[in-house]
Design a protein around this motif. Structure first.
Motif, PDB file in Angstrom:
ATOM      1  N   ALA A   1       0.832  -1.205   0.000  1.00  0.00           N
ATOM      2  CA  ALA A   1       0.000   0.000   0.000  1.00  0.00           C
ATOM      3  C   ALA A   1       0.867   1.257   0.000  1.00  0.00           C
ATOM      4  O   ALA A   1       0.623   2.196  -0.773  1.00  0.00           O
ATOM      5  N   LEU A   2       1.903   1.243   0.857  1.00  0.00           N
ATOM      6  CA  LEU A   2       2.782   2.405   0.921  1.00  0.00           C
ATOM      7  C   LEU A   2       3.533   2.600  -0.390  1.00  0.00           C
ATOM      8  O   LEU A   2       3.796   3.726  -0.818  1.00  0.00           O
ATOM      9  N   MET A   3       3.885   1.485  -1.017  1.00  0.00           N
ATOM     10  CA  MET A   3       4.611   1.591  -2.289  1.00  0.00           C
ATOM     11  C   MET A   3       3.758   2.301  -3.335  1.00  0.00           C
ATOM     12  O   MET A   3       4.248   3.128  -4.098  1.00  0.00           O
ATOM     13  N   LYS A   4       2.469   1.955  -3.372  1.00  0.00           N
ATOM     14  CA  LYS A   4       1.564   2.642  -4.308  1.00  0.00           C
ATOM     15  C   LYS A   4       1.460   4.115  -3.949  1.00  0.00           C
ATOM     16  O   LYS A   4       1.613   5.000  -4.792  1.00  0.00           O
ATOM     17  N   GLU A   5       1.215   4.363  -2.670  1.00  0.00           N
ATOM     18  CA  GLU A   5       0.973   5.725  -2.212  1.00  0.00           C
ATOM     19  C   GLU A   5       2.138   6.667  -2.517  1.00  0.00           C
ATOM     20  O   GLU A   5       1.926   7.813  -2.891  1.00  0.00           O
ATOM     21  N   HIS A   6       3.353   6.182  -2.370  1.00  0.00           N
ATOM     22  CA  HIS A   6       4.517   7.066  -2.540  1.00  0.00           C
ATOM     23  C   HIS A   6       5.243   6.878  -3.863  1.00  0.00           C
ATOM     24  O   HIS A   6       6.300   7.455  -4.066  1.00  0.00           O
ATOM     25  N   GLN A   7       4.702   6.045  -4.717  1.00  0.00           N
ATOM     26  CA  GLN A   7       5.427   5.727  -5.949  1.00  0.00           C
ATOM     27  C   GLN A   7       6.852   5.297  -5.628  1.00  0.00           C
ATOM     28  O   GLN A   7       7.814   5.821  -6.192  1.00  0.00           O
ATOM     29  N   SER A   8       6.967   4.364  -4.710  1.00  0.00           N
ATOM     30  CA  SER A   8       8.294   3.910  -4.302  1.00  0.00           C
ATOM     31  C   SER A   8       8.483   2.464  -4.727  1.00  0.00           C
ATOM     32  O   SER A   8       7.528   1.757  -5.042  1.00  0.00           O
ATOM     33  N   LYS A   9       9.750   2.032  -4.690  1.00  0.00           N
ATOM     34  CA  LYS A   9      10.045   0.689  -5.168  1.00  0.00           C
ATOM     35  C   LYS A   9      11.378   0.215  -4.608  1.00  0.00           C
ATOM     36  O   LYS A   9      12.313   0.992  -4.446  1.00  0.00           O
ATOM     37  N   TRP A  10      11.449  -1.077  -4.312  1.00  0.00           N
ATOM     38  CA  TRP A  10      12.718  -1.685  -3.882  1.00  0.00           C
ATOM     39  C   TRP A  10      13.547  -2.037  -5.108  1.00  0.00           C
ATOM     40  O   TRP A  10      13.047  -2.658  -6.042  1.00  0.00           O
ATOM     41  N   PHE A  11      14.812  -1.692  -5.063  1.00  0.00           N
ATOM     42  CA  PHE A  11      15.729  -2.017  -6.160  1.00  0.00           C
ATOM     43  C   PHE A  11      16.913  -2.818  -5.629  1.00  0.00           C
ATOM     44  O   PHE A  11      17.462  -2.491  -4.574  1.00  0.00           O
ATOM     45  N   GLU A  12      17.291  -3.823  -6.384  1.00  0.00           N
ATOM     46  CA  GLU A  12      18.540  -4.517  -6.057  1.00  0.00           C
ATOM     47  C   GLU A  12      19.707  -3.565  -6.305  1.00  0.00           C
ATOM     48  O   GLU A  12      19.668  -2.757  -7.232  1.00  0.00           O
ATOM     49  N   LEU A  13      20.739  -3.721  -5.493  1.00  0.00           N
ATOM     50  CA  LEU A  13      21.835  -2.749  -5.547  1.00  0.00           C
ATOM     51  C   LEU A  13      22.606  -2.785  -6.857  1.00  0.00           C
ATOM     52  O   LEU A  13      23.195  -1.789  -7.257  1.00  0.00           O
TER      53      LEU A  13
END
Lengths: 229, 229
Positions: A110-122
DNA sequence: ATTAATAAGTGTAAAAAATACATTTATTAA
DNA sequence: TTAATAAATGTATTTTTTACACTTATTAAT
């Protein structure tokens, strides 16, 4: 309010940027957001914000992290300042970078949608805003140094974890395979872990015992210093 | 010049403070100055100054160090930010502390008179301005960590030095006696030192061979990392 | 010329730590 | 009952670290 002599000095903008690390059981990841202001609107960037006059730098970093994740009591340390004159085309902004270690599941879809955020591999980072790429590189290096002598890494794992999960974490941070017997022996000899009755049955028929990190024992040990890896 | 969105943000003062370490052959010392402005006029303090809009933070630290010592090309690293809201009663000033390692004889008596500065042993520090005492404590700790894996410490010694001077330096930093044979063996095995023909005859009839630090060999070694102590 | 004084220089054995390596065990699904 | 799977466990070898004391080079004093 300010002393007379201070008034003639240059005033500038001070920002904080948070390198937020998570561990998905396999790889270390960094949490990035789509920037919502110019310059660099829409670019992937670290979560950041300006330091207000009424808050300490640390409080600013804590606030920025909380704004994105909703989390409090997160493990966070200062990485250092990034102070090149033209690092931000929008103005003279010095940024103090902080790295945070969170449990990846504490950060919801939900937070990922809300903030347009995403986990990225390094090693699969997108093109990043300003000097944020360099910040992440430095933070990655700092994380290695940190977890070699301090139990910070535990905060990337769930509170109950198996020895193989812990080993997987160290393997991810150091990007190399380790020997299971040697790793287990060393980490248990430190005496920082408490073995539970409970078993994790997700990954095998036999099931692996769960452990918790024992902060008490750490506090005793930490006075004379020790080496985890 | 600055982006519209940045204008409404708080602007504040950013300072740098320099923890300048020297080694007198026996103890590690810090160079302090009598502060020449309010608040805290006349108090012992670290050499500091404000970051100008037109210079990077690192350049500011370099400038401030040069202003006091006249030195360039000094080993200097960032320690970290000190950002409590009320750390400076004169206004909202965030300071970024840097530590520098200089050869104590590079700093002349004349400069000490001119700047009202003085070398202090770390366990005989005077009452200090603001949070400068804490800065020095943290820098001392950081110096220990640094020299355990990097050859930074050499910059505290004259360019030619004896093994006993080098050992004395490490003993001063770690505040403990070390074994001469073990120390010598370890440091020579690293291969960072070049033995000269020349001898230092100041402290003994026999005289001790002088060595120089070999940066070339260090650069090769430093890729894979190593441990000095 | 001999002696006394002083710090420099050097080696080895024991202990501790790190590494390399393979089999047995517990559990459940077939 | 069996097959499959990851968990759990020990030992021998190598490397690193530590503890420890005598000889050597030089010069100032006699």
């Amino acid at each position: 309010m300010a002393t007379e002599q201070y008034k003639k000095e240059d005033h500038l903008l001070l920002a904080v940027d948070c390198i937020i690390f998570g561990f998905d059981g396999n790889r270390i990841k960094a949490l990035l957001v789509k920037r919502n202001l110019e310059p660099g609107l829409g670019k992937w960037s670290l979560m950041g914000g300006f330091v207000k006059k009424t808050e300490s730098v640390k409080d600013a970093a804590t606030r920025v992290l909380n704004l994105l994740t909703g989390l409090t009591d997160v493990y966070m340390e200062e990485l250092g300042s990034f102070g090149e004159v033209n690092r931000d085309p929008g103005g003279r902004v010095v940024s103090i970078a902080w790295y945070a270690l969170i449990k990846i599941n504490d950060y919801s879809e939900a937070l990922m949608k809300e903030h347009q955020s995403k986990w990225f591999e390094l090693d699969h980072l997108p093109v990043l805003l300003f000097d944020h790429g360099e910040m992440i590189l430095q933070a990655k290096e700092r994380l290695r140094e940190k977890v070699s002598a301090h139990p910070a890494g535990f905060t990337l794992l769930p509170s109950k974890f198996t020895l193989q999960q812990l080993q997987g974490l160290y393997e991810a941070i150091y990007e190399k395979k380790m020997d299971k017997r040697n790793f287990t022996r060393r980490v248990l000899e430190l005496g920082l872990l408490k073995k539970l009755e409970e078993k994790e049955k997700g990954t095998s028929r036999k099931g692996a015992y769960l452990y918790v990190f024992d902060k008490n024992k750490y506090d005793k040990l930490s006075k004379k210093g020790f080496r985890i890896i």
